[in-house]
Scaffold this motif. Structure first.
Motif, PDB file in Angstrom:
ATOM      1  N   ILE A  57     -29.888   9.904 -33.715  1.00 61.12           N
ATOM      2  CA  ILE A  57     -29.082  10.671 -33.236  1.00 61.12           C
ATOM      3  C   ILE A  57     -27.647   9.828 -32.858  1.00 61.12           C
ATOM      4  O   ILE A  57     -26.517  10.160 -33.097  1.00 61.12           O
ATOM      5  CB  ILE A  57     -29.364  11.614 -32.090  1.00 61.12           C
ATOM      6  CG1 ILE A  57     -30.340  12.687 -32.352  1.00 61.12           C
ATOM      7  CG2 ILE A  57     -28.224  12.343 -31.307  1.00 61.12           C
ATOM      8  CD1 ILE A  57     -29.940  13.518 -33.294  1.00 61.12           C
ATOM      9  N   ARG A  58     -27.895   8.738 -32.164  1.00 57.36           N
ATOM     10  CA  ARG A  58     -27.061   7.854 -32.026  1.00 57.36           C
ATOM     11  C   ARG A  58     -26.179   7.137 -33.178  1.00 57.36           C
ATOM     12  O   ARG A  58     -25.119   6.763 -33.077  1.00 57.36           O
ATOM     13  CB  ARG A  58     -27.538   6.541 -31.008  1.00 57.36           C
ATOM     14  CG  ARG A  58     -28.056   6.899 -29.654  1.00 57.36           C
ATOM     15  CD  ARG A  58     -29.149   6.208 -29.141  1.00 57.36           C
ATOM     16  NE  ARG A  58     -28.999   4.678 -29.312  1.00 57.36           N
ATOM     17  CZ  ARG A  58     -29.688   3.663 -28.805  1.00 57.36           C
ATOM     18  NH1 ARG A  58     -31.080   4.109 -28.546  1.00 57.36           N
ATOM     19  NH2 ARG A  58     -29.388   2.437 -29.179  1.00 57.36           N
ATOM     20  N   LEU A  59     -26.901   7.033 -34.014  1.00 49.51           N
ATOM     21  CA  LEU A  59     -26.156   6.520 -35.294  1.00 49.51           C
ATOM     22  C   LEU A  59     -25.310   7.393 -35.833  1.00 49.51           C
ATOM     23  O   LEU A  59     -24.284   7.500 -36.603  1.00 49.51           O
ATOM     24  CB  LEU A  59     -27.472   5.938 -36.343  1.00 49.51           C
ATOM     25  CG  LEU A  59     -28.127   4.847 -36.072  1.00 49.51           C
ATOM     26  CD1 LEU A  59     -29.481   4.471 -37.116  1.00 49.51           C
ATOM     27  CD2 LEU A  59     -27.473   3.496 -36.015  1.00 49.51           C
ATOM     28  N   LEU A  60     -25.975   8.951 -35.943  1.00 47.81           N
ATOM     29  CA  LEU A  60     -25.110  10.030 -36.556  1.00 47.81           C
ATOM     30  C   LEU A  60     -23.874  10.279 -35.864  1.00 47.81           C
ATOM     31  O   LEU A  60     -23.004  10.879 -36.016  1.00 47.81           O
ATOM     32  CB  LEU A  60     -26.074  11.070 -36.735  1.00 47.81           C
ATOM     33  CG  LEU A  60     -27.036  11.278 -37.730  1.00 47.81           C
ATOM     34  CD1 LEU A  60     -28.075  12.264 -37.551  1.00 47.81           C
ATOM     35  CD2 LEU A  60     -26.635  11.140 -39.151  1.00 47.81           C
ATOM     36  N   ARG A  61     -23.832   9.918 -34.555  1.00 48.96           N
ATOM     37  CA  ARG A  61     -22.633  10.236 -33.549  1.00 48.96           C
ATOM     38  C   ARG A  61     -21.562   9.528 -34.222  1.00 48.96           C
ATOM     39  O   ARG A  61     -20.482   9.965 -34.172  1.00 48.96           O
ATOM     40  CB  ARG A  61     -23.086   9.583 -32.214  1.00 48.96           C
ATOM     41  CG  ARG A  61     -21.929   9.829 -31.407  1.00 48.96           C
ATOM     42  CD  ARG A  61     -22.278   9.139 -30.034  1.00 48.96           C
ATOM     43  NE  ARG A  61     -23.770   9.388 -29.627  1.00 48.96           N
ATOM     44  CZ  ARG A  61     -24.330   8.605 -28.811  1.00 48.96           C
ATOM     45  NH1 ARG A  61     -23.702   7.321 -28.338  1.00 48.96           N
ATOM     46  NH2 ARG A  61     -25.653   9.032 -28.372  1.00 48.96           N
ATOM     47  N   PHE A  62     -21.692   8.256 -34.746  1.00 48.27           N
ATOM     48  CA  PHE A  62     -20.486   7.594 -35.342  1.00 48.27           C
ATOM     49  C   PHE A  62     -19.714   8.228 -36.695  1.00 48.27           C
ATOM     50  O   PHE A  62     -18.544   8.314 -36.555  1.00 48.27           O
ATOM     51  CB  PHE A  62     -20.812   6.435 -35.482  1.00 48.27           C
ATOM     52  CG  PHE A  62     -21.088   5.279 -34.552  1.00 48.27           C
ATOM     53  CD1 PHE A  62     -20.147   4.878 -33.615  1.00 48.27           C
ATOM     54  CD2 PHE A  62     -22.472   5.446 -33.975  1.00 48.27           C
ATOM     55  CE1 PHE A  62     -20.423   3.912 -32.525  1.00 48.27           C
ATOM     56  CE2 PHE A  62     -22.771   4.317 -32.645  1.00 48.27           C
ATOM     57  CZ  PHE A  62     -21.666   4.001 -32.378  1.00 48.27           C
ATOM     58  N   PRO A  63     -20.532   8.745 -37.485  1.00 48.51           N
ATOM     59  CA  PRO A  63     -19.787   9.613 -38.547  1.00 48.51           C
ATOM     60  C   PRO A  63     -19.170  10.798 -38.247  1.00 48.51           C
ATOM     61  O   PRO A  63     -18.174  11.233 -38.806  1.00 48.51           O
ATOM     62  CB  PRO A  63     -20.938   9.719 -39.547  1.00 48.51           C
ATOM     63  CG  PRO A  63     -22.216   9.421 -38.953  1.00 48.51           C
ATOM     64  CD  PRO A  63     -22.079   8.452 -37.981  1.00 48.51           C
ATOM     65  N   ILE A  64     -19.847  11.554 -37.122  1.00 51.29           N
ATOM     66  CA  ILE A  64     -19.247  12.695 -36.460  1.00 51.29           C
ATOM     67  C   ILE A  64     -17.793  12.428 -35.840  1.00 51.29           C
ATOM     68  O   ILE A  64     -16.971  13.231 -36.036  1.00 51.29           O
ATOM     69  CB  ILE A  64     -20.198  13.412 -35.632  1.00 51.29           C
ATOM     70  CG1 ILE A  64     -21.525  14.021 -36.524  1.00 51.29           C
ATOM     71  CG2 ILE A  64     -19.721  14.587 -35.127  1.00 51.29           C
ATOM     72  CD1 ILE A  64     -21.183  15.033 -37.204  1.00 51.29           C
ATOM     73  N   MET A  65     -17.958  11.135 -35.236  1.00 59.82           N
ATOM     74  CA  MET A  65     -16.742  11.038 -34.402  1.00 59.82           C
ATOM     75  C   MET A  65     -15.552  10.417 -35.597  1.00 59.82           C
ATOM     76  O   MET A  65     -14.457  10.884 -35.489  1.00 59.82           O
ATOM     77  CB  MET A  65     -17.024   9.812 -33.756  1.00 59.82           C
ATOM     78  CG  MET A  65     -17.714  10.133 -32.388  1.00 59.82           C
ATOM     79  SD  MET A  65     -18.223   8.472 -31.587  1.00 59.82           S
ATOM     80  CE  MET A  65     -16.756   7.509 -31.382  1.00 59.82           C
ATOM     81  N   ILE A  66     -15.861   9.873 -36.693  1.00 62.93           N
ATOM     82  CA  ILE A  66     -14.923   9.630 -37.742  1.00 62.93           C
ATOM     83  C   ILE A  66     -14.320  10.977 -38.341  1.00 62.93           C
ATOM     84  O   ILE A  66     -13.324  10.960 -38.554  1.00 62.93           O
ATOM     85  CB  ILE A  66     -15.457   8.732 -38.763  1.00 62.93           C
ATOM     86  CG1 ILE A  66     -15.830   7.464 -38.283  1.00 62.93           C
ATOM     87  CG2 ILE A  66     -14.722   8.609 -39.815  1.00 62.93           C
ATOM     88  CD1 ILE A  66     -16.952   6.537 -39.102  1.00 62.93           C
ATOM     89  N   LEU A  67     -15.186  11.881 -38.777  1.00 60.30           N
ATOM     90  CA  LEU A  67     -14.894  13.236 -39.157  1.00 60.30           C
ATOM     91  C   LEU A  67     -13.800  13.804 -38.215  1.00 60.30           C
ATOM     92  O   LEU A  67     -12.939  14.321 -38.267  1.00 60.30           O
ATOM     93  CB  LEU A  67     -15.966  13.943 -39.465  1.00 60.30           C
ATOM     94  CG  LEU A  67     -16.627  13.623 -40.866  1.00 60.30           C
ATOM     95  CD1 LEU A  67     -18.120  14.312 -40.840  1.00 60.30           C
ATOM     96  CD2 LEU A  67     -16.023  13.847 -41.988  1.00 60.30           C
ATOM     97  N   ALA A  68     -14.264  13.905 -36.738  1.00 55.47           N
ATOM     98  CA  ALA A  68     -13.352  14.331 -35.702  1.00 55.47           C
ATOM     99  C   ALA A  68     -12.189  13.616 -35.748  1.00 55.47           C
ATOM    100  O   ALA A  68     -11.183  14.311 -35.433  1.00 55.47           O
ATOM    101  CB  ALA A  68     -14.041  14.264 -34.552  1.00 55.47           C
ATOM    102  N   GLY A  69     -12.035  12.577 -35.771  1.00 58.08           N
ATOM    103  CA  GLY A  69     -10.697  11.790 -35.724  1.00 58.08           C
ATOM    104  C   GLY A  69     -10.028  12.058 -36.956  1.00 58.08           C
ATOM    105  O   GLY A  69      -8.711  11.811 -36.947  1.00 58.08           O
ATOM    106  N   MET A  70     -10.446  12.467 -38.217  1.00 61.44           N
ATOM    107  CA  MET A  70      -9.486  12.815 -39.497  1.00 61.44           C
ATOM    108  C   MET A  70      -9.394  14.199 -39.429  1.00 61.44           C
ATOM    109  O   MET A  70      -8.124  14.422 -39.960  1.00 61.44           O
ATOM    110  CB  MET A  70     -10.586  12.211 -40.744  1.00 61.44           C
ATOM    111  CG  MET A  70     -10.879  10.561 -40.684  1.00 61.44           C
ATOM    112  SD  MET A  70     -11.926  10.234 -42.119  1.00 61.44           S
ATOM    113  CE  MET A  70     -11.196  10.925 -43.529  1.00 61.44           C
TER     114      MET A  70
END
Length: 511
Positions: free
Chosen positions: A420-433
């Protein structure tokens, strides 16, 4: 270099040919071959003695055997014999109190047994060697598991000894239906493993598939159960764990009673339980020891916080960057005021804080235990406060990252928490885009992957996908024990009845 490599190859082939040969009746010839094989192995002990009128040798690894047992049950017993020994059977009769004694006629099998911690006995005139199970040496005693602490429940944890671990499970399940299959994996390490299942509950297809995948492993060494986990899982590219690991015997016993298979590896306290579903990683062993009201509350809390651990920073980034109209006016003014002097956009701010928090958490684990917790907690407080005062990050972002860290700690299984901690980063990137649209898109991709994933043929998201209403009473909630009268059908086709009679407590009017 070429000459040296050629010589090494010849020596290796020579050793291989010698170990494949049969044991000869001439003892000196056998010992000569073994001493050549164990050349420069200072821990291999060759001890000669007289067994009646025959010359004999015992071969063992110093530190892996119980020397007192060998002295009493082997050396003293055989030295008292006066007649000549003509068969291995007559020798075994003299050592009935020595535990398990087996015979072998091949040198390679004798070498494997000695390196596994057993004692080899060779007697002049006999073409059969005896293998005596007298394992010993110093081992860590049974203690409370450190990675799966529980408020209520058993305090026993697995150790690095395979036989101790299987005995802990046998102590929980005292049934002749509990079967233990022994295997050896690793060309060089010759690691002993045990496959545990309950006959009649475990599906034969599942057991056959587990054995096939383990037999397919061809590797030089197995030093931890994580090697086997990665080599037999269905989808090695998935971030989600498809096999549960545990160091609690009661967890293994509970899963065996639900038709699953356990794999215990010598040399590690972490055993494997398979197949595994997504919901198993959100359940703790003590959920079944507390009263069901407490278990329901804790499970609902975990489901809520796993969502926060995955998407809370992404939601903050998306709302503050693209969807400010969703924030209440007073809160919006407060957030805007705190971000006024911040030089970075919300996405970069969140990324800096998340990476810093993960680094602090890793440092806390690697540091000595006495100072690790203090460094991780004080480091987070000091760095967070200093970053806010320096105008690098805003106070709301510190709160968001802290809440995310707390949420990830509520996940009982470490391998699921780190996924879950690793998946948090791609979700953050998608949110930023893309804002909230990116979060929805990323969540749908993760959900689709979970629904497609399988663990040894069992749908990873079951019983929610495919939906099975009857089994939902042990997913988001934990129904009372009198209501859990059936075993899960994902792993069991026959004998699904857990309770033979309905044991619902009677009401005061019925008493």
């Amino acid at each position: 270099m070429k000459i040296s490599r050629r010589k090494n190859t010849k020596t290796s082939d020579l050793h291989t040919d010698k170990t494949e040969q049969q044991i000869e009746s001439e003892l000196d010839q056998n010992i000569k071959v073994l001493k050549e094989l164990f050349k420069d192995c200072s821990d291999i002990v060759f001890r000669s003695f007289k067994a009646g009128e025959n010359k004999a040798y015992i071969i063992f690894v110093d530190g892996l055997i119980d020397t007192k047992s060998i002295q009493f049950h082997v050396l003293e017993a055989l030295e008292e014999i006066e007649q000549e020994l003509h068969s291995a059977k007559s020798v075994k009769e003299k050592m009935l109190s020595a535990g398990t004694v087996t015979e072998t006629e091949k040198l390679d099998e004798l070498v494997k047994q000695v390196l596994s911690g057993n004692t080899g006995l060779m007697i002049d005139g006999l073409e059969t060697a005896l293998v005596i199970d007298a394992k010993g040496g110093s081992r860590r005693s049974v203690a409370e598991p450190e990675t799966e602490t529980a408020i209520r429940g058993s305090r026993e944890g697995f150790t690095e000894s395979l036989r101790v671990n299987t005995s802990l499970v046998r102590h929980k399940i005292r049934s002749n239906r509990l079967k233990i299959i022994a295997k050896t994996v690793g060309e060089e390490t010759q690691t002993n493993i045990a496959i545990l299942y309950i006959d009649g509950l475990c599906a034969p297809e599942l057991l056959k598939e587990v054995e096939k995948r383990i037999d397919r492993i061809k590797i030089d060494g197995i030093l931890e159960s994580g090697y086997i986990e990665e080599l037999i899982e269905d989808n090695s590219w998935s971030l989600f764990p498809q096999i549960q690991n545990t160091e609690r015997p009661d967890t293994v016993a509970a899963n065996l009673l639900e038709g699953r298979v356990a794999v215990i590896v010598d040399g590690t306290p972490f055993s494997l339980v398979l197949p595994a579903t997504f919901w198993q990683f959100l359940q703790a062993s003590e959920d079944y020891y507390h009263r069901f009201h407490i278990s329901i509350f804790l499970r609902v809390l975990r489901v809520l916080f796993i969502f926060l651990a995955l998407e809370l920073p992404a939601i903050y980034v998306a709302v503050t960057t693209y969807h400010q109209e969703m924030i209440p006016t007073n809160l919006l003014f407060s957030v805007a005021a705190s971000r006024e002097a911040i030089p970075f956009p919300a996405f970069v701010e969140a990324l800096i804080m998340e990476i810093s928090f993960e680094a602090l958490r890793e440092a806390g684990i690697r540091l000595p235990k006495l100072v690790g917790q203090a460094v991780s907690i004080l480091g987070a407080l000091v760095i967070g406060q200093a970053a806010v005062e320096a105008g690098i990050v805003s106070a709301p972002m510190v709160i968001i990252v802290s809440m995310t860290g707390i949420a990830s700690f509520t996940i009982p299984r470490f391998n699921m928490a780190i996924s879950i901690r690793l998946l948090r980063f791609p979700i953050m990137i998608l949110a930023g885009m893309f804002g909230l649209y990116g979060i929805v898109l990323g969540s749908l991709v993760i959900l689709t992957h979970l629904c497609k994933l399988r663990s040894f043929g069992v749908p990873y998201f079951s019983p929610l996908g495919p939906l099975q209403f009857r089994e939902l009473k042990d997913v988001f909630i934990r129904a009372p024990w009198w209501a859990l009268d059936k075993r899960p059908t994902q792993t069991i086709q026959h004998d699904i009845t857990r309770q033979k009679t309905h044991s619902k407590p009677r009401t005061p009017n019925e008493i």
